[in-house]
Design a protein around this motif. Structure first.
Motif, PDB file in Angstrom:
ATOM      1  N   ARG A  45      -4.473   2.642  -0.095  1.00 33.41           N
ATOM      2  CA  ARG A  45      -5.860   2.266  -0.374  1.00 33.41           C
ATOM      3  C   ARG A  45      -6.671   2.223   0.929  1.00 33.41           C
ATOM      4  O   ARG A  45      -6.131   2.010   2.016  1.00 33.41           O
ATOM      5  CB  ARG A  45      -5.891   0.924  -1.120  1.00 33.41           C
ATOM      6  CG  ARG A  45      -5.346   1.089  -2.523  1.00 33.41           C
ATOM      7  CD  ARG A  45      -5.208  -0.182  -3.319  1.00 33.41           C
ATOM      8  NE  ARG A  45      -4.754   0.151  -4.658  1.00 33.41           N
ATOM      9  CZ  ARG A  45      -3.459   0.385  -4.975  1.00 33.41           C
ATOM     10  NH1 ARG A  45      -2.520   0.284  -4.062  1.00 33.41           N
ATOM     11  NH2 ARG A  45      -3.143   0.718  -6.207  1.00 33.41           N
ATOM     12  N   PRO A  91       1.928  -6.019   1.636  1.00 34.47           N
ATOM     13  CA  PRO A  91       2.481  -4.857   2.312  1.00 34.47           C
ATOM     14  C   PRO A  91       1.389  -3.862   2.728  1.00 34.47           C
ATOM     15  O   PRO A  91       0.451  -3.597   1.985  1.00 34.47           O
ATOM     16  CB  PRO A  91       3.351  -4.227   1.217  1.00 34.47           C
ATOM     17  CG  PRO A  91       2.603  -4.524  -0.052  1.00 34.47           C
ATOM     18  CD  PRO A  91       1.976  -5.872   0.156  1.00 34.47           C
ATOM     19  N   ASP A  96       5.582  -3.947   6.475  1.00 36.81           N
ATOM     20  CA  ASP A  96       6.144  -3.328   5.276  1.00 36.81           C
ATOM     21  C   ASP A  96       7.577  -2.890   5.618  1.00 36.81           C
ATOM     22  O   ASP A  96       7.812  -2.400   6.728  1.00 36.81           O
ATOM     23  CB  ASP A  96       5.294  -2.087   4.909  1.00 36.81           C
ATOM     24  CG  ASP A  96       5.552  -1.576   3.502  1.00 36.81           C
ATOM     25  OD1 ASP A  96       6.724  -1.248   3.185  1.00 36.81           O
ATOM     26  OD2 ASP A  96       4.601  -1.476   2.714  1.00 36.81           O
ATOM     27  N   PRO A  97       8.531  -3.039   4.693  1.00 33.03           N
ATOM     28  CA  PRO A  97       9.889  -2.562   5.007  1.00 33.03           C
ATOM     29  C   PRO A  97       9.961  -1.048   5.188  1.00 33.03           C
ATOM     30  O   PRO A  97      10.862  -0.554   5.860  1.00 33.03           O
ATOM     31  CB  PRO A  97      10.723  -3.028   3.804  1.00 33.03           C
ATOM     32  CG  PRO A  97       9.739  -3.319   2.717  1.00 33.03           C
ATOM     33  CD  PRO A  97       8.468  -3.721   3.397  1.00 33.03           C
ATOM     34  N   SER A 135       1.579   3.314  -1.584  1.00 31.91           N
ATOM     35  CA  SER A 135       0.206   3.746  -1.846  1.00 31.91           C
ATOM     36  C   SER A 135      -0.682   3.558  -0.632  1.00 31.91           C
ATOM     37  O   SER A 135      -0.282   2.974   0.380  1.00 31.91           O
ATOM     38  CB  SER A 135      -0.348   3.082  -3.100  1.00 31.91           C
ATOM     39  OG  SER A 135      -0.161   1.701  -3.034  1.00 31.91           O
ATOM     40  N   SER A 195      -1.764  -6.653  -1.463  1.00 33.49           N
ATOM     41  CA  SER A 195      -2.251  -5.808  -2.549  1.00 33.49           C
ATOM     42  C   SER A 195      -1.132  -4.990  -3.180  1.00 33.49           C
ATOM     43  O   SER A 195      -0.354  -4.343  -2.475  1.00 33.49           O
ATOM     44  CB  SER A 195      -3.329  -4.862  -1.971  1.00 33.49           C
ATOM     45  OG  SER A 195      -3.304  -3.593  -2.555  1.00 33.49           O
ATOM     46  N   HIS A 196      -1.041  -5.068  -4.499  1.00 33.85           N
ATOM     47  CA  HIS A 196      -0.183  -4.181  -5.287  1.00 33.85           C
ATOM     48  C   HIS A 196       1.300  -4.242  -4.944  1.00 33.85           C
ATOM     49  O   HIS A 196       1.972  -3.229  -4.855  1.00 33.85           O
ATOM     50  CB  HIS A 196      -0.705  -2.743  -5.225  1.00 33.85           C
ATOM     51  CG  HIS A 196      -2.039  -2.610  -5.905  1.00 33.85           C
ATOM     52  ND1 HIS A 196      -3.213  -2.883  -5.278  1.00 33.85           N
ATOM     53  CD2 HIS A 196      -2.349  -2.276  -7.172  1.00 33.85           C
ATOM     54  CE1 HIS A 196      -4.212  -2.716  -6.118  1.00 33.85           C
ATOM     55  NE2 HIS A 196      -3.718  -2.358  -7.281  1.00 33.85           N
ATOM     56  N   LEU A 231       9.058  -9.271   2.615  1.00 30.63           N
ATOM     57  CA  LEU A 231       9.007 -10.562   1.940  1.00 30.63           C
ATOM     58  C   LEU A 231      10.337 -10.777   1.240  1.00 30.63           C
ATOM     59  O   LEU A 231      10.957  -9.818   0.801  1.00 30.63           O
ATOM     60  CB  LEU A 231       7.855 -10.562   0.924  1.00 30.63           C
ATOM     61  CG  LEU A 231       6.454 -10.607   1.551  1.00 30.63           C
ATOM     62  CD1 LEU A 231       5.403 -10.308   0.501  1.00 30.63           C
ATOM     63  CD2 LEU A 231       6.206 -11.962   2.207  1.00 30.63           C
ATOM     64  N   TYR A 271     -10.126  -2.285  -0.226  1.00 34.76           N
ATOM     65  CA  TYR A 271      -9.729  -3.656   0.138  1.00 34.76           C
ATOM     66  C   TYR A 271     -10.941  -4.585   0.128  1.00 34.76           C
ATOM     67  O   TYR A 271     -10.872  -5.729  -0.315  1.00 34.76           O
ATOM     68  CB  TYR A 271      -9.059  -3.685   1.516  1.00 34.76           C
ATOM     69  CG  TYR A 271      -7.557  -3.466   1.502  1.00 34.76           C
ATOM     70  CD1 TYR A 271      -7.014  -2.210   1.263  1.00 34.76           C
ATOM     71  CD2 TYR A 271      -6.672  -4.513   1.732  1.00 34.76           C
ATOM     72  CE1 TYR A 271      -5.639  -2.002   1.266  1.00 34.76           C
ATOM     73  CE2 TYR A 271      -5.297  -4.322   1.736  1.00 34.76           C
ATOM     74  CZ  TYR A 271      -4.787  -3.061   1.504  1.00 34.76           C
ATOM     75  OH  TYR A 271      -3.418  -2.859   1.504  1.00 34.76           O
ATOM     76  N   LEU A 292       5.975   2.935  -5.511  1.00 32.81           N
ATOM     77  CA  LEU A 292       5.017   3.803  -4.846  1.00 32.81           C
ATOM     78  C   LEU A 292       4.676   3.254  -3.458  1.00 32.81           C
ATOM     79  O   LEU A 292       4.602   2.039  -3.272  1.00 32.81           O
ATOM     80  CB  LEU A 292       3.718   3.884  -5.656  1.00 32.81           C
ATOM     81  CG  LEU A 292       3.788   4.503  -7.048  1.00 32.81           C
ATOM     82  CD1 LEU A 292       2.441   4.364  -7.745  1.00 32.81           C
ATOM     83  CD2 LEU A 292       4.205   5.968  -6.965  1.00 32.81           C
TER      84      LEU A 292
HETATM   85  C1  LIG Z   1       2.118   0.065  -4.068  1.00 30.48           C
HETATM   86  S1  LIG Z   1       2.379  -0.094  -2.325  1.00 30.48           S
HETATM   87  C2  LIG Z   1       0.959  -1.024  -1.817  1.00 30.48           C
HETATM   88  C3  LIG Z   1       0.505  -0.670  -0.417  1.00 30.48           C
HETATM   89  C4  LIG Z   1      -0.888  -1.170  -0.020  1.00 30.48           C
HETATM   90  N1  LIG Z   1      -0.976  -2.608  -0.057  1.00 30.48           N
HETATM   91  C5  LIG Z   1      -1.970  -0.587  -0.902  1.00 30.48           C
HETATM   92  O1  LIG Z   1      -2.537  -1.320  -1.719  1.00 30.48           O
HETATM   93  O2  LIG Z   1      -2.255   0.602  -0.791  1.00 30.48           O
HETATM   94  C6  LIG Z   1       3.713  -1.279  -2.333  1.00 30.48           C
HETATM   95  C7  LIG Z   1       4.389  -1.446  -0.967  1.00 30.48           C
HETATM   96  O3  LIG Z   1       5.233  -2.601  -0.998  1.00 30.48           O
HETATM   97  C8  LIG Z   1       6.279  -2.376  -0.079  1.00 30.48           C
HETATM   98  N2  LIG Z   1       7.362  -3.352  -0.329  1.00 30.48           N
HETATM   99  C9  LIG Z   1       8.437  -3.239  -1.148  1.00 30.48           C
HETATM  100  N3  LIG Z   1       9.197  -4.347  -1.087  1.00 30.48           N
HETATM  101  C10 LIG Z   1       8.587  -5.191  -0.209  1.00 30.48           C
HETATM  102  C11 LIG Z   1       8.893  -6.497   0.288  1.00 30.48           C
HETATM  103  N4  LIG Z   1       9.981  -7.173  -0.118  1.00 30.48           N
HETATM  104  N5  LIG Z   1       8.058  -7.050   1.187  1.00 30.48           N
HETATM  105  C12 LIG Z   1       6.948  -6.388   1.605  1.00 30.48           C
HETATM  106  N6  LIG Z   1       6.601  -5.152   1.170  1.00 30.48           N
HETATM  107  C13 LIG Z   1       7.418  -4.569   0.274  1.00 30.48           C
HETATM  108  C14 LIG Z   1       6.660  -0.932  -0.341  1.00 30.48           C
HETATM  109  O4  LIG Z   1       7.383  -0.388   0.749  1.00 30.48           O
HETATM  110  C15 LIG Z   1       5.283  -0.288  -0.558  1.00 30.48           C
HETATM  111  O5  LIG Z   1       4.787   0.279   0.642  1.00 30.48           O
END
Ligand SMILES: C[S@@+](CC[C@H](N)C(=O)[O-])C[C@H]1O[C@@H](n2cnc3c(N)ncnc32)[C@H](O)[C@@H]1O
Length: 232
Positions: free
Chosen positions: A6, A30, A51-52, A4, A137-138, A121, A11, A2
């Protein structure tokens, strides 16, 4: 996964953030479609998201986030018992709040694209200690099926490299209330010279997700968090 969205208020609760915490340079990693960076910047602070997914244009990320939100809304309506409805009154309140955050994110990224950096990451394109506070987060711990222990340790070390203090929430994977990976990851971080502490926070939506972890260097300042102090 997802994408997401927030809000800054979520936060603040997930990470027990004070105004003093938000006065420094903040990294959201991210960032997804969260509105932390937009809201902190609008209030005169300094925040950056990475974020990627930012490889894609803002309109595409906005559409993906709204689609994620629709899936989440349907899931919450079908499975309300998996969530704690105190922060959000009901699925409609969730939808309204998270939609507002998507729109704040999209408008801010269009206006200030330099604050949204494409990065993944466990390797970030930032100098050591570029940020005072890093919020994650998440992603870590949430997707236990996708990321192994090695990825978690490498990612958390990287976040601690670019920030003076790191906070991570939640500490349990979706659908679980315990995380058997937490102790070995903390042990690996300790062996790398990082100090961790875990404390409860005043936020729980995903049932069992109500604690955050703080990471600092052994030689660095103690975490600035107040409240009940470390659990362990
Ligand atoms: C569930 S969302 C969380 C977004 C935000 N932190 C929030 O809480 O609303 C997860 C995010 O992680 C990102 N993501 C996926 N792989 C990642 C990586 N290796 N490094 C950083 N972010 C990554 C995805 O693109 C996605 O936008």
């Amino acid at each position: 996964m997802l994408v997401s969205s927030r809000s800054l208020d979520e936060y603040r609760r997930m990470f027990a953030l004070t105004d003093a915490d938000l006065a420094g340079r903040v990294l959201d990693c991210p960032g997804g479609a969260a509105s932390l960076t937009a809201e902190v910047t609008a209030a005169g602070g300094t925040a950056l998201a990475c974020d990627p997914v930012y490889e894609h244009p803002v309109e595409q990320v906005r559409a993906t986030a709204l689609e994620s939100l629709g899936r989440g809304y349907a899931y919450h309506q079908a499975n309300p018992d998996e969530y704690v409805w105190t922060y959000f009154r009901d699925p409609d309140h969730y939808l309204e709040s998270r939609t507002r955050s998507v729109e704040l994110f999209a408008a801010d990224r269009a206006a200030r694209p330099e604050n949204y950096v494409r990065a993944a990451l466990p390797a970030l394109p930032f100098a050591d200690r570029r940020f005072d506070l890093v919020l994650s987060s998440h992603l870590l711990f949430s997707y236990a099926d996708r990321f192994d222990r090695e990825f978690h340790v490498a990612s958390l070390r990287e976040l601690a490299r670019v920030g003076r203090e790191v906070r991570v929430f939640p500490l349990v994977p979706m659908g679980m209330t315990e995380n058997p990976e937490l102790a070995p990851v903390r042990a690996a971080l300790a062996a790398a010279g990082l100090r961790t502490s875990v404390r409860p926070v005043d936020y729980e939506f995903q049932r069992g997700g109500n604690a955050m972890m703080t990471i600092t260097r052994e030689s660095g300042p103690s975490p600035r968090i107040g409240g009940d102090g470390p659990l362990t």
